[in-house]
Design an enzyme around this catalytic site. Structure first.
Site, PDB file in Angstrom:
ATOM      1  N   HIS A 168       9.061  -2.982  -4.137  1.00 10.69           N
ATOM      2  CA  HIS A 168      10.277  -3.045  -3.319  1.00 10.69           C
ATOM      3  C   HIS A 168      11.375  -3.906  -3.941  1.00 10.69           C
ATOM      4  CE1 HIS A 168       8.488  -0.811  -0.103  1.00 10.69           C
ATOM      5  NE2 HIS A 168       7.570  -1.721   0.162  1.00 10.69           N
ATOM      6  N   ASP A 204       1.871   4.386  -2.972  1.00 11.58           N
ATOM      7  CA  ASP A 204       1.852   3.460  -1.847  1.00 11.58           C
ATOM      8  C   ASP A 204       2.345   4.182  -0.592  1.00 11.58           C
ATOM      9  OD1 ASP A 204       1.885   0.213  -1.418  1.00 11.58           O
ATOM     10  OD2 ASP A 204       3.369   1.187  -0.138  1.00 11.58           O
ATOM     11  N   HIS A 206       4.539   3.336   1.371  1.00 13.16           N
ATOM     12  CA  HIS A 206       5.973   3.158   1.566  1.00 13.16           C
ATOM     13  C   HIS A 206       6.718   3.423   0.261  1.00 13.16           C
ATOM     14  CE1 HIS A 206       3.751   0.458   4.309  1.00 13.16           C
ATOM     15  NE2 HIS A 206       4.541   1.022   5.200  1.00 13.16           N
ATOM     16  N   ASP A 294      -2.424   1.356   1.151  1.00 14.33           N
ATOM     17  CA  ASP A 294      -2.093   1.102   2.557  1.00 14.33           C
ATOM     18  C   ASP A 294      -1.816   2.382   3.329  1.00 14.33           C
ATOM     19  OD1 ASP A 294       0.142   1.447   0.984  1.00 14.33           O
ATOM     20  OD2 ASP A 294       1.324  -0.131   1.924  1.00 14.33           O
ATOM     21  N   TYR A 334      -4.039  -3.628   2.840  1.00 14.46           N
ATOM     22  CA  TYR A 334      -4.156  -4.884   3.579  1.00 14.46           C
ATOM     23  C   TYR A 334      -5.383  -4.978   4.482  1.00 14.46           C
ATOM     24  CZ  TYR A 334       0.575  -4.770   1.892  1.00 14.46           C
ATOM     25  OH  TYR A 334       1.658  -4.657   1.058  1.00 14.46           O
TER      26      TYR A 334
END
Length: 349
Positions: A168, A204, A206, A294, A334
């Site tokens: 990010h 990922d 996101h 995730d 996570y």
């Protein structure tokens, strides 16, 4: 077996809490993530190598020097500002000098660290504390060392146990629990080492807005991402759409595959396949994988419900079928009880 590049210093960053929609919450990007992945990959008999240290100039190959200096000095400045005495022992921004605020007025650099934090961090979740800079540097060292192992011919494929994650982070700002863009650093190292066309494929949950932004106008690095649709309300909210395909010299070098929440394995793997095909069609000679797990069904951040078998098949599609010199860089994931098994499944694939 794939060499694992790691550093115990990646555990030094401890975001005890984060602020989300104004509420203090327990941090989820924990040092125990490293332990969970390490144990699983050691159990699978992958060889472990220690990350080599790099100069700060290596970090500036994809990042503004000002961002690097801010991350290196922010916590000490915070201590000197007396904010710990006020009950806040982490650097957390509260003020964001956006273009909408400034209008036509040119901004000056904020003199105080609590104002300056919002110049370099675009959310309130990504705090800096004691040990953060050491871990941030160590994560970058893991990615750079893994890329150099491939460049030197010591390995065809490597895995960098990076923590904190990085996809990010843009050239000049961090956020989303990320501080330096480890995948972008690895890709740039492959380019500078002689690969004319590098593909970065991001699995990922996101969208890796930072990686996309860094390479958006460049023709030598293809960025492809399969992720939950930001239009469905997921971070990073305003980017990650299928209409984003690059600009200028980089036109056509970005490919986003946004998925509906709850999609499961099949659409996810179809997206991975499409990205692998795009990388092949562009003549990519090296690959960086931003491996976030995730999207798995047990993950607290999971919107996609990808299974263990789904990640194993994704590993086959990217590391097996593409058969390129590859660097896998750890991003999200996570849920500690399943984290190690998910990473191990992808690498086994």
């Amino acid at each position: 077996m794939i060499p694992v590049v790691w550093s115990v210093a990646t555990k030094l960053h401890r975001p005890e809490r984060e602020v989300w929609i104004g509420m203090p919450l327990d941090g989820s990007e924990l040092p125990e993530r490293v332990t969970a992945i390490e144990q699983a990959l050691r159990a699978a008999n992958h060889p472990f190598l220690k990350a080599e240290q790099h100069l700060e100039e290596a970090l500036e190959t994809v990042h503004a020097p000002e961002l690097v200096r801010h991350l290196a000095t922010a916590y000490d400045a915070w201590l000197g500002g007396g904010f710990v005495e006020h009950g806040q022992d982490r650097v957390v921004p509260y003020f964001f000098p956006t273009a909408a605020m400034l209008g036509p007025i040119p901004a000056t650099r904020a003199s105080s660290v609590h104002a300056r934090a919002g110049e370099f961090c675009y959310d309130t979740m990504t705090t800096v504390g004691p040990g953060s800079w050491e871990a941030i540097r160590a994560a970058a060292d893991c990615a750079l060392t893994a890329a150099e192992l491939v460049l030197d011919g010591r390995a065809t494929q490597t895995y960098a146990l990076c923590r904190p994650p990085g996809h990010h982070v843009t050239k000049g700002a961090h956020g989303g629990s990320c501080y330096l863009n480890n995948a972008a650093l690895a890709a740039q190292r492959l380019v500078s080492g002689g690969h004319e066309r590098v593909a970065v494929i991001d699995v990922d949950a996101h969208h890796g807005n930072g990686t996309a932004a860094i390479f958006y106008e460049r023709p030598d690095v293809f960025y492809g991402s399969v992720h939950v649709d930001p239009g469905a309300g997921w971070f990073p909210h305003v980017v990650g759409h299928a209409t984003e395909t690059g600009a200028g010299a980089g036109t056509g070098t970005t490919l986003n595959v946004p998925l509906a929440p709850g999609s499961g394995d099949m659409p996810f793997l179809q997206g991975v396949q499409a990205l692998a095909e795009a990388a092949h069609e562009r003549g990519s000679t090296a690959l960086v994988v931003s491996l976030g797990v995730d999207a798995a069904s047990d993950d607290p951040e999971s919107p996609l419900e990808v299974t263990l078998d789904g990640y194993r098949e994704a590993g086959t599609l990217l590391l097996g079928q593409l058969a390129l010199p590859s660097v896998v860089v750890q991003e999200g994931g996570y849920h500690l009880p399943t984290l190690g098994a998910l990473v191990s499944a992808f690498v086994a694939g």
